[in-house]
Each structure stands twice: as structure tokens, then as C-alpha cells.
Design a protein around this motif. Structure first.
Motif, mmCIF file in Angstrom:
data_model
loop_
_atom_site.group_PDB
_atom_site.id
_atom_site.type_symbol
_atom_site.label_atom_id
_atom_site.label_comp_id
_atom_site.label_asym_id
_atom_site.label_seq_id
_atom_site.Cartn_x
_atom_site.Cartn_y
_atom_site.Cartn_z
ATOM 1 N N TYR A 55 0.804 -1.223 0.000
ATOM 2 C CA TYR A 55 0.000 0.000 0.000
ATOM 3 C C TYR A 55 0.840 1.279 0.000
ATOM 4 N N ARG A 67 -1.654 3.092 -2.331
ATOM 5 C CA ARG A 67 -2.897 3.383 -1.611
ATOM 6 C C ARG A 67 -3.687 4.489 -2.314
ATOM 7 N N ASP A 101 -8.557 0.899 3.697
ATOM 8 C CA ASP A 101 -7.455 0.182 3.053
ATOM 9 C C ASP A 101 -7.858 -1.265 2.781
#
Length: 217
Positions: A55, A67, A101
Motif C-alpha cells: 500500500y 494506496r 485500506d
């Protein structure tokens, strides 16, 4: 008609370079929604393969890490539906910041389904649609977003070690569009792409596409 629209609508020349897909009114014409659907599907598969430890990794799109790029991709697929309905593209934020996330692939599924539904009517190709860059016919809008999704899919794949199954014919069609819509001579900070990166003309199609957007394959 603005300069971008004129460039996108320029007919194909003797080299096979095309500027805009034509309306599917004749059996021989190509429907650009086919490429858009393929770009949506490939972006979704690439997004679904991102791992948590990736990420924070940088991407070739310098302002995005994985991300941020994942969040932006979800926003893009949502915006494609809004544009297809003839609504304000700026009603969709550039990032899907409300998504946690790791939930981007899950959010992609309804977004992709909505794109398919909104763009199912062939008449959309001839409608004037509002994009962030200006008003374009639906056929040109489909090509523009095929390009954006493809370049960002490459960004994400490069950042996460993936090797998507690129469709060379699709990429060549996109190259034909963007070479007219985003000419090298008009960069200078006026469009959101870096300077064209010189490549061997025989380089793979995907490399030539992203190099035109300022990436270094």
C-alpha cells in the motif's frame, strides 16, 4: 469545439492512426465501449491483486503511492458512470477516501457493474458528454477513459510487481487516439502528463502508450 475534441475526432490516416472511434452505425465500425469494458475489467483484476504490504509503495505516477492510486481508480470508475449519465463529472471526488485500506477491489465491483449498465445504450456514443477536460461525444469519452484506466493500471501493476495480459490491439487503438488528443508539442504543464519519453518504435505497445503519457517503462 475545443482543440482536444477536434483532435479526438480527426479521422484515421493512411498509417492507421485514429483519432476517434466512429459510431457503431455500420457493421464495419468499431464500438469503443468494447475497449472501455476491457480496460475496466483489467483494472479491476489488477486492483484485486494488490497486497497489504504494498500500500505504501511508490508508483510511476509520482504523486500517488499504491494506496492513493487505488483510491483514485475507484473514483475514476465511478466518474465514468456519472459522465455517461450526462451529469457533472466534478460531483465525484478524485479519490474514494471513504474506502478503507484493502476494500478498493470490493468497491470496484459495483462501480464496474454501473459502468456496464450506464454505457449499455449504443446511443451514448453520439451524445455530448461533459468530461473534466470539456464536452466530448460519448465515443471520444470512452476512448479517453480507456486510456486513463490503461495507464493507471500499468502504474499499479508496475508498483506491485504484476504483469497484466495486455491486449496489443486495444493498446494500439488507444495510442492512435492519445497521439492526437495529447500531442507532444503542447505539454508545458498545460495538461496533466509529463513530457513524452522517447522509445524505439518497435517497443511493445503498452510501453509506447505509457511513454507518451510521460512514464518511463
Amino acid at each position: 469545439m475545443n482543440k482536444t475534441e477536434q483532435l479526438i475526432e480527426t479521422p484515421s490516416d493512411s498509417t492507421g492512426t485514429v483519432a476517434a472511434p466512429s459510431s457503431p452505425s455500420s457493421p464495419s465500425s468499431f464500438d469503443p465501449r468494447t475497449d472501455l469494458a476491457a480496460a475496466v475489467e483489467l483494472a479491476g483484476r489488477t486492483l484485486a491483486a494488490v497486497r497489504p504490504e504494498q500500500y505504501d509503495a511508490p508508483t510511476p505516477c509520482e504523486e500517488f503511492d499504491v494506496r492513493r492510486l487505488s483510491s483514485h481508480l475507484v473514483a475514476v470508475v465511478r466518474r465514468i458512470s456519472v459522465i455517461g449519465r450526462g451529469e457533472d463529472p466534478f460531483s465525484v471526488p478524485s479519490f474514494a477516501d471513504e474506502i478503507a485500506d484493502g476494500a478498493w477491489a470490493e468497491a470496484w465491483v459495483p462501480g464496474a457493474r454501473e459502468v456496464a449498465e450506464v454505457w449499455a445504450d449504443p446511443g451514448i456514443l453520439g451524445r455530448q458528454l461533459r468530461l473534466p477536460m470539456g464536452v466530448l461525444p460519448g465515443a471520444a469519452a470512452a476512448a479517453v477513459y480507456t486510456h486513463e484506466l490503461t495507464v493507471h493500471t500499468w502504474d499499479l501493476a508496475r508498483a506491485t510487481g504484476q504483469d497484466p495480459d495486455w491486449d496489443p490491439a486495444l493498446i494500439e487503438r488507444v495510442i492512435g487516439v492519445v497521439r492526437r488528443a495529447l500531442p507532444a508539442e503542447t505539454r508545458g504543464g498545460r495538461i496533466p502528463f509529463g513530457e513524452v519519453v522517447a522509445l524505439d518504435p518497435e517497443a511493445p505497445a503498452i510501453d509506447r502508450l505509457v511513454a507518451w503519457a510521460g512514464r518511463r517503462p
